[in-house]
Design a protein around this motif. Structure first.
Motif, PDB file in Angstrom:
ATOM      1  N   SER A   1      25.051  20.620  54.716  1.00 29.34           N
ATOM      2  CA  SER A   1      24.624  20.879  56.097  1.00 29.34           C
ATOM      3  C   SER A   1      24.122  22.305  56.260  1.00 29.34           C
ATOM      4  O   SER A   1      23.282  22.569  57.128  1.00 29.34           O
ATOM      5  CB  SER A   1      25.780  20.610  57.068  1.00 29.34           C
TER       6      SER A   1
ATOM      7  N   GLY B   1      20.637  21.992  55.815  1.00 30.17           N
ATOM      8  CA  GLY B   1      20.011  20.941  56.605  1.00 30.17           C
ATOM      9  C   GLY B   1      19.790  19.653  55.854  1.00 30.17           C
ATOM     10  O   GLY B   1      18.985  18.811  56.272  1.00 30.17           O
TER      11      GLY B   1
ATOM     12  N   TYR C   1      22.863  14.802  63.983  1.00 27.52           N
ATOM     13  CA  TYR C   1      21.612  15.496  64.308  1.00 27.52           C
ATOM     14  C   TYR C   1      20.928  14.902  65.536  1.00 27.52           C
ATOM     15  O   TYR C   1      20.287  15.605  66.315  1.00 27.52           O
ATOM     16  CB  TYR C   1      20.651  15.440  63.105  1.00 27.52           C
TER      17      TYR C   1
END
Length: 209
Positions: A41, A44, A59
């Motif tokens: 994370s 991303g 998200y």
């Protein structure tokens, strides 16, 4: 009487884990999984399986990853109970709950200003794979496809890592929320994760229950 109960909690054998063995395996596996998810994370990236669904829900909705991960796994407990037994289901529930809780608080202890996506895929995939190995070897999982993969390995002998990799096409859904480069790195992470499991987790090499 108390000393006998404590001895039973600690004692293990060549083919059976003690309760203490299982407890430390679940805690260690959950901690490694959370660290790996943090690495992913931080760049991303997304993961496969139910973790990938939880990432997408996180998200898309803004709800925490821990909450999404716990909720996505709820339907799979029935499969775990019917096919792999009550002990496996209880340990899996404990691992998912612990992973969900830890993921809520880990950002307060670990902060990553910059994580290269390729490094994130390699290290994150490896760390999550190691965490899942610890759980698998104590007859637990992180739910979802992991439950199905273990059942298929036990039933048909197909390696759980390769089964999971086959199901990780869920990463295709990330085209809606990520760039092609991030998706490619996410796929790399899934390959590293599942190869780690496929190479290191074989029923004929590890027999303890």
């Amino acid at each position: 009487m108390a000393s006998n109960a404590f001895a039973g909690f600690l004692n293990s054998s060549a083919d059976r884990h003690s309760l203490f063995d299982d407890a430390q395996g679940i805690v260690a596996g959950s901690m490694l999984a959370v660290l790996g998810v943090t690495l992913l994370s931080g760049a991303g990236l997304l993961a496969g399986g139910t973790a990938g669904l939880a990432f997408l829900a996180h998200y898309a909705t803004g709800f925490s990853f821990g909450l999404c991960f716990f909720a996505v796994n709820l339907p799979f407990y029935y499969l775990a109970f019917r096919r792999l037994g009550a002990a496996f289901t209880i340990k899996t529930f404990a691992a998912i709950a612990l992973t969900s809780v830890l993921s809520e608080f880990v950002s307060g202890f670990i902060s990553m200003a910059h994580v290269d996506p390729i490094a994130s895929a390699l290290f994150g995939g490896l760390v999550i794979g190691a965490g899942m190995l610890a759980l698998f070897r104590h007859r637990a999982s992180l739910g979802g496809i992991g439950i199905l993969a273990l059942y298929i390995q036990d039933r048909f002998g197909w390696r759980a890592g390769f089964v999971q990799l086959g199901f990780d096409g869920i990463l295709a859904l990330s085209f809606f929320v990520a760039s092609p480069f991030i998706i490619a790195c996410s796929v790399l992470g899934a390959i590293v994760l599942n190869l780690t499991i496929a190479i290191n987790h074989r029923k004929d090499r590890y027999i303890a229950m």
